[in-house]
Scaffold this motif. Structure first.
Motif, PDB file in Angstrom:
ATOM      1  N   GLU A 125      -5.129   7.711 -10.105  1.00 25.25           N
ATOM      2  CA  GLU A 125      -5.099   8.021  -8.669  1.00 25.25           C
ATOM      3  C   GLU A 125      -6.037   7.132  -7.867  1.00 25.25           C
ATOM      4  O   GLU A 125      -5.939   7.053  -6.640  1.00 25.25           O
ATOM      5  N   GLU A 126      -6.952   6.427  -8.544  1.00 23.91           N
ATOM      6  CA  GLU A 126      -7.910   5.558  -7.855  1.00 23.91           C
ATOM      7  C   GLU A 126      -7.293   4.234  -7.402  1.00 23.91           C
ATOM      8  O   GLU A 126      -7.879   3.510  -6.595  1.00 23.91           O
ATOM      9  N   ARG A 161     -14.158   3.641  -0.580  1.00 23.87           N
ATOM     10  CA  ARG A 161     -14.432   3.096  -1.902  1.00 23.87           C
ATOM     11  C   ARG A 161     -15.619   3.807  -2.553  1.00 23.87           C
ATOM     12  O   ARG A 161     -16.382   4.496  -1.875  1.00 23.87           O
ATOM     13  N   ASN A 169      -9.166   5.433   2.752  1.00 22.39           N
ATOM     14  CA  ASN A 169      -9.547   4.071   2.364  1.00 22.39           C
ATOM     15  C   ASN A 169     -11.052   3.963   2.077  1.00 22.39           C
ATOM     16  O   ASN A 169     -11.707   2.995   2.444  1.00 22.39           O
ATOM     17  N   LYS A 203      -7.872   7.388  -1.211  1.00 19.49           N
ATOM     18  CA  LYS A 203      -6.854   6.436  -0.739  1.00 19.49           C
ATOM     19  C   LYS A 203      -6.417   6.720   0.699  1.00 19.49           C
ATOM     20  O   LYS A 203      -6.148   5.800   1.455  1.00 19.49           O
ATOM     21  N   GLU A 204      -6.343   7.988   1.064  1.00 18.19           N
ATOM     22  CA  GLU A 204      -5.907   8.330   2.415  1.00 18.19           C
ATOM     23  C   GLU A 204      -6.874   7.812   3.473  1.00 18.19           C
ATOM     24  O   GLU A 204      -6.469   7.319   4.526  1.00 18.19           O
ATOM     25  N   LEU A 242     -10.052   2.880  -5.228  1.00 17.52           N
ATOM     26  CA  LEU A 242     -10.531   3.665  -4.094  1.00 17.52           C
ATOM     27  C   LEU A 242     -10.908   5.095  -4.509  1.00 17.52           C
ATOM     28  O   LEU A 242     -10.250   5.706  -5.359  1.00 17.52           O
ATOM     29  N   GLU A 287      -0.621   2.863 -10.874  1.00 17.24           N
ATOM     30  CA  GLU A 287      -0.961   3.740  -9.751  1.00 17.24           C
ATOM     31  C   GLU A 287      -0.589   5.192 -10.053  1.00 17.24           C
ATOM     32  O   GLU A 287      -1.309   6.132  -9.674  1.00 17.24           O
ATOM     33  N   GLY A 322      -4.931   1.774  -5.393  1.00 16.09           N
ATOM     34  CA  GLY A 322      -4.193   1.763  -4.138  1.00 16.09           C
ATOM     35  C   GLY A 322      -4.174   0.379  -3.521  1.00 16.09           C
ATOM     36  O   GLY A 322      -4.693  -0.581  -4.087  1.00 16.09           O
ATOM     37  N   ASN A 323      -3.558   0.277  -2.346  1.00 19.58           N
ATOM     38  CA  ASN A 323      -3.460  -0.996  -1.624  1.00 19.58           C
ATOM     39  C   ASN A 323      -2.895  -2.106  -2.514  1.00 19.58           C
ATOM     40  O   ASN A 323      -3.393  -3.237  -2.535  1.00 19.58           O
TER      41      ASN A 323
END
Length: 446
Positions: free
Chosen positions: A357-358, A382, A380, A377-378, A374, A353, A360-361
């Motif tokens: 930066e892509e 895709r 959410n 990410k903030e 993603l 991660e 997440g979750n």
């Protein structure tokens, strides 16, 4: 491999591939893709976390094949256990009170492992049969109590419960339910207590037989439940006279770092469905485990025959293999290794991660792990094209068999390797993911 050896291996692959396309109808496969491209790998060997193709290519089995080869590939002890049992008694029916030692001993072992008062097991050949058994038994139970309207089953969206008629009907993933045909009286709720309460109010508790849920959703994206979710589910089921079923087909027998997934959430269901890890895939076996309370009521209320049974319910060889499998899990402290290596995966995903930066979750428990790719990410958001599919393709070239999950708009990479995995192998998986995602990104993300 030498050139001649490679050529012979390729010839053998092509020979088998031709027969495969002509005669073998594959599960969960595109007919056109199969005919145009032939089989992907034709595996011939397995050892630990590795699988080897007929052409000599070796890959890390990052998903324990189908979430099931828990102790790893190539364990001769299980083959010997199967042979010894088949030499003595290959098969005998368990209908009409007949029995045999492997089934008796395995039922006892399961009762020792399960939480609370889950003490009696009905054996099947796999998870789909086990779920169908649970649904039929729940409805039968309410019928015996004179509550004939209590036959509806509620499950969660993004759930997966199998592919037999009832199990498919309970599955919360629409792609599976679009395949004909479904059974009536199945309903689906979001993973929130409010959604469950609303469904009960809408349908009427007097019409609902059971609520079923995976402790951690597997094929639906390795989704963890909301905090205190199952404690509230247990209370709601008790208040409304609804049976609570946990589907432990993937999460059972150590996958989450405990014997059963539901133990992580501090509740005991009325019924539990098991399969996969009970034999680590070395023999087809599943089952439904019911509580002492439910067992006693079924005995007290029923005068006739329990008109449900499969030819291979309690198959002697399968039960003997399962007993040896569970023995290995205990003797080699593999559940402790699940916890330790699960922590290594978590560290590895966090490292990824930081580099990408892509990612997440990040989520999961034990050796049941996943993350999403993603665009934002903030928010959410895709990418328009699933990136995880391309990452899996690149990873395969580097020797890692992983899984992309794109149901319901997800872009998830999931991993559930065998329990015997070590730190070096975890690091190899993380490195391959890193290289694969880097390569995909260089080609551009849309």
């Amino acid at each position: 491999m030498e050139t001649k050896t490679i050529e012979k291996a390729q010839e053998k692959y092509e020979e088998l591939a031709g027969i495969d396309k002509k005669h073998f109808m594959h599960p969960t496969t595109s007919f056109k893709q199969h005919q145009e491209q032939g089989p992907g790998f034709i595996f011939t060997e397995g050892k630990g976390v590795y699988l080897k193709d007929i052409r000599g290519k070796q890959v890390i089995d990052g998903l324990s094949s189908l979430w099931n080869v828990n102790i790893g590939h190539g364990r001769e002890e299980l083959g010997l256990a199967a042979m010894e049992q088949m030499k003595k008694l290959a098969f005998s029916s368990t209908f009409a009170t007949n029995s045999h030692e492997p089934a008796i001993k395995l039922a006892e072992k399961v009762a020792q492992m399960t939480p609370g008062d889950l003490t009696m097991t009905f054996f099947t050949s796999g998870g789909s049969e086990a779920n169908d058994t649970a649904f039929k038994t729940a409805r039968y139970y309410w019928q015996l109590k004179g509550k004939y309207e209590k036959k509806k089953i509620i499950s969660r969206k993004k759930s997966y419960h199998g592919i037999s008629m009832g199990a498919t009907s309970a599955t919360g993933l629409p792609a599976f339910r679009e395949f004909p045909s479904l059974s009536p009286d199945f309903h689906y709720v979001d993973s929130s207590i409010e959604s469950l309460k609303e469904m009960i109010a809408l349908q009427g508790a007097e019409t609902i037989a059971a609520f079923i849920s995976e402790p951690v959703q597997g094929s639906g994206g390795v989704n963890m439940p909301p905090e205190n979710y199952f404690k509230e589910v247990r209370e709601i089921c008790d208040e409304n006279d609804i049976l609570f079923i946990t589907d432990e087909v993937i999460t059972g027998f150590g996958r989450t770092g405990t014997n059963f997934g539901i133990e992580n959430f501090g509740v005991v269901p009325d019924m539990m469905v098991i399969a996969k890890g009970i034999s680590s895939g070395y023999a087809p076996l599943g089952g439904m485990v019911i509580s002492e309370k439910l067992k006693n009521e079924l005995i007290e209320l029923s005068d006739g025959v329990y008109m449900h049974g499969y030819t291979y319910s309690g198959h002697p060889m399968c039960c003997a293999v399962a007993l040896k499998n569970l023995e290995i899990i205990e003797e080699e402290n593999l559940i402790e290794n699940v916890r330790n290596m699960g922590a290594e995966f978590q560290k590895g995903f966090k490292w990824l991660e930081e580099r990408h930066e892509e990612i997440g979750n990040i989520r999961g428990i034990g050796l049941l792990r996943a993350f999403e790719i993603l665009k934002d990410k903030e928010k959410n958001i895709r990418y328009s094209e699933p990136v995880s599919v391309k990452v899996v393709e690149e990873a395969l070239k580097l020797g890692l068999l992983g899984r992309s999950i794109i149901y319901e708009g997800q872009d998830t990479l999931a991993f559930a390797p065998p329990f015997c995995i070590n730190r070096e192998e975890v690091e190899t998986i993380i490195s391959i993911i890193d290289k694969s995602l880097t390569k995909v990104k260089k080609k551009g993300l849309k």
